[in-house]
Scaffold this active site. Structure first.
Site, PDB file in Angstrom:
ATOM      1  N   ASP A   1       5.902  -5.315 -10.031  1.00 17.39           N
ATOM      2  CA  ASP A   1       4.465  -5.005 -10.143  1.00 17.39           C
ATOM      3  C   ASP A   1       4.249  -3.557 -10.567  1.00 17.39           C
ATOM      4  O   ASP A   1       4.724  -2.631  -9.903  1.00 17.39           O
ATOM      5  CB  ASP A   1       3.765  -5.217  -8.803  1.00 17.39           C
ATOM      6  CG  ASP A   1       3.787  -6.656  -8.339  1.00 17.39           C
ATOM      7  OD1 ASP A   1       4.467  -7.476  -8.971  1.00 17.39           O
ATOM      8  OD2 ASP A   1       3.139  -6.954  -7.325  1.00 17.39           O
TER       9      ASP A   1
ATOM     10  N   GLU B   1      -3.140 -13.320  -6.741  1.00 16.01           N
ATOM     11  CA  GLU B   1      -2.473 -12.033  -6.580  1.00 16.01           C
ATOM     12  C   GLU B   1      -3.023 -10.960  -7.507  1.00 16.01           C
ATOM     13  O   GLU B   1      -3.496 -11.232  -8.601  1.00 16.01           O
ATOM     14  CB  GLU B   1      -0.975 -12.209  -6.839  1.00 16.01           C
ATOM     15  CG  GLU B   1      -0.383 -13.301  -5.942  1.00 16.01           C
ATOM     16  CD  GLU B   1       1.045 -13.039  -5.560  1.00 16.01           C
ATOM     17  OE1 GLU B   1       1.251 -12.452  -4.486  1.00 16.01           O
ATOM     18  OE2 GLU B   1       1.937 -13.416  -6.341  1.00 16.01           O
TER      19      GLU B   1
HETATM   20  C1  FRU Z   1       3.113 -10.020  -6.913  1.00 16.77           C
HETATM   21  C2  FRU Z   1       3.364  -9.639  -5.473  1.00 16.77           C
HETATM   22  C3  FRU Z   1       2.218  -8.826  -4.943  1.00 16.77           C
HETATM   23  C4  FRU Z   1       2.856  -8.029  -3.842  1.00 16.77           C
HETATM   24  C5  FRU Z   1       4.242  -7.784  -4.394  1.00 16.77           C
HETATM   25  C6  FRU Z   1       5.339  -7.710  -3.367  1.00 16.77           C
HETATM   26  O1  FRU Z   1       4.229  -9.948  -7.727  1.00 16.77           O
HETATM   27  O2  FRU Z   1       3.565 -10.802  -4.703  1.00 16.77           O
HETATM   28  O3  FRU Z   1       1.131  -9.615  -4.505  1.00 16.77           O
HETATM   29  O4  FRU Z   1       2.159  -6.853  -3.581  1.00 16.77           O
HETATM   30  O5  FRU Z   1       4.510  -8.819  -5.308  1.00 16.77           O
HETATM   31  O6  FRU Z   1       6.543  -7.377  -3.942  1.00 16.77           O
END
Ligand code: FRU
Length: 444
Positions: A73, A311
């Site tokens: 992310d 997300e």
């Molecule tokens: C999306 C996610 C986010 C979270 C992160 C954890 O890729 O699931 O929602 O903050 O990855 O690694």
């Protein structure tokens, strides 16, 4: 959408919020407030075509931001108005990271935020970890957002997951904030004079599910990914985030409005277990200038009985329209409906809804059928550039849930942990299409 007004003062029980508020409620003195539904009917309209299907990624042509680390992310430093900030000629990105020797399935358990900067928005220099050692809250940090104000102060919002020093890993999720000076020198970009890290928001159990409610039979829990947003129309400042609709599963039910129109709902079968799918996109309003106090508001959108995880939600404004985007996985759709790993979007002429799905279904970018897990965590920038990261490539017939059972070598070979080629999308009222592919990790 039918319009009905109710006072939020009545909303004191913990039953599913949509049952209380839907579809229009009154928040505070005057605001009309619509909790929009992403419905099962919308999802049945999903169709992959050349307007929404990303080009196939060839991982062999791509490289990591830093050979020593997986990154996933990613978000750029933004000005308050949402545009990508330029500090002394540099763009700055932040990314969740874990050392490259860590197995893909374990990266979320030790995630740490690192930063990178670039003059051309293409070749990124590694700046190292963002926070000073031991300062960040949580046993690890998950996604967030970063804004620089008029005084060159960085305001950094992130998910504090678990508790610092916990013996066994937990999945508690709270929003944290810290500020620092952004220093640009001949040596590059650094952050100095960090404030204390503070918890600024926790789930309330009324609008947003608490972990305790979720643990009474739900599949997974989310209260994460705080994304700063300033509404250009009102000048008010907010955080938009991923949550779950409140209540334990026993308190919730699948209603016709979760299926869709009355005609669709009448003949559509909703498997019982769908009630466990309660993804929501939340919003909270800043109530002080330091961004340390926020008021939770009812969700902007819920996907009850439709999808479990909405997300990294984020908003961009174009003309009179608010575009609300979110990412989700193939395996987060409720039984009886299906959609690809993808970026989904909704549009409204009012921040507080009602939001209609783009392209009739919500689907904006899908991974190609030949490489269905190639990218994830798309983030749309105000000019239509979309960044994401390479997830799993060339898995053949393997289900993503089975990747963890393969040899370590296989897992490393097929996991990207690096920026994907950016894409450019065009938005035209309630329609979108992919215009072109840009270079790997390009931010324009
Ligand atoms: C999306 C996610 C986010 C979270 C992160 C954890 O890729 O699931 O929602 O903050 O990855 O690694």
């Amino acid at each position: 959408m039918k319009k009905k007004k109710r006072s939020l003062l009545l909303a004191t029980t913990i039953i599913g919020l949509s049952a209380i508020l839907s579809p229009l409620a009154t928040v505070g003195a005057a605001n009309d407030y619509t909790v929009s539904n992403w419905t099962r009917e919308h999802v049945t309209n999903i169709e992959l075509n050349d307007r929404n299907t990303a080009p196939v990624i060839n991982m062999d042509e791509l490289e990591k931001l830093d050979e020593g680390y997986h990154t996933w992310d990613t978000w750029p430093l933004k000005d308050k108005d949402g545009s990508v900030a330029v500090v002394n000629g540099y763009k700055i990105i932040f990314a969740l990271s874990a050392p490259s020797h860590v197995l893909p399935g374990q990266v979320h358990d030790i995630a740490e935020v690192r930063y990178f900067y670039s003059k051309n928005g293409k070749d990124w220099i590694s700046g190292g970890p963002v926070f000073e050692k031991g300062d960040a809250l949580g046993s690890r940090q998950w996604a967030g957002s970063a804004m620089i104000d008029e005084d060159d102060q960085l305001h950094f919002f992130y998910t504090a997951t678990g508790r610092k020093g916990e013996e066994r890993i937990t999945y508690e999720q709270r929003f944290a904030k810290a500020s620092a000076d952004v220093v640009a020198s001949k040596k590059g970009i650094s952050f100095k004079n960090w404030s204390d890290h503070q918890i600024i928001l926790e789930a309330d159990g009324e609008y947003y599910q608490t972990q305790e409610q979720g643990s009474q039979g739900d599949i997974a829990y989310a209260f994460r990914d705080p994304e700063f947003f300033k509404d250009p129309k009102s000048g008010e400042e907010y955080i938009v985030f991923e949550g779950n609709s409140s209540g334990a599963p026993a308190d919730r039910s699948c209603l016709p409005e979760h299926s869709g129109s009355p005609e669709f709902a009448e003949s559509h079968d909703v498997p019982e277990v769908s009630v466990l799918f309660n993804g929501s996109i939340g919003i909270a309003k800043a109530s002080n200038e330091d961004y340390t106090e926020f008021e939770l508001l009812p969700p902007l959108l819920e996907a009850n009985c439709v999808n479990q995880e909405l997300e990294r939600p984020h908003i961009i404004v174009k003309g009179n329209n608010y575009y609300l985007f979110t990412d989700t996985h193939f395996d987060k759709f409720a039984p009886g409906i299906t959609g690809p790993e993808g970026l989904y979007g909704f549009v409204s002429d009012d921040l507080f809804g009602s939001y209609e799905p783009l392209n009739g279904s919500g689907l904006v970018i899908a991974n190609p059928e030949d490489n269905p897990y190639q990218a994830y965590s798309w983030l749309v920038l105000p000019n239509g550039t979309v960044i994401s990261f390479v997830h799993f490539s060339d898995l053949g017939d393997l289900e993503i849930a089975d990747v963890g059972h393969q040899s370590h070598e296989f897992q490393f070979e097929h996991f990207g942990g690096m920026p994907a080629p950016s894409l450019k999308i065009a938005l035209n009222r309630d329609r979108s299409h992919i215009v072109t592919e840009l270079g790997q990790g390009v931010i324009r």
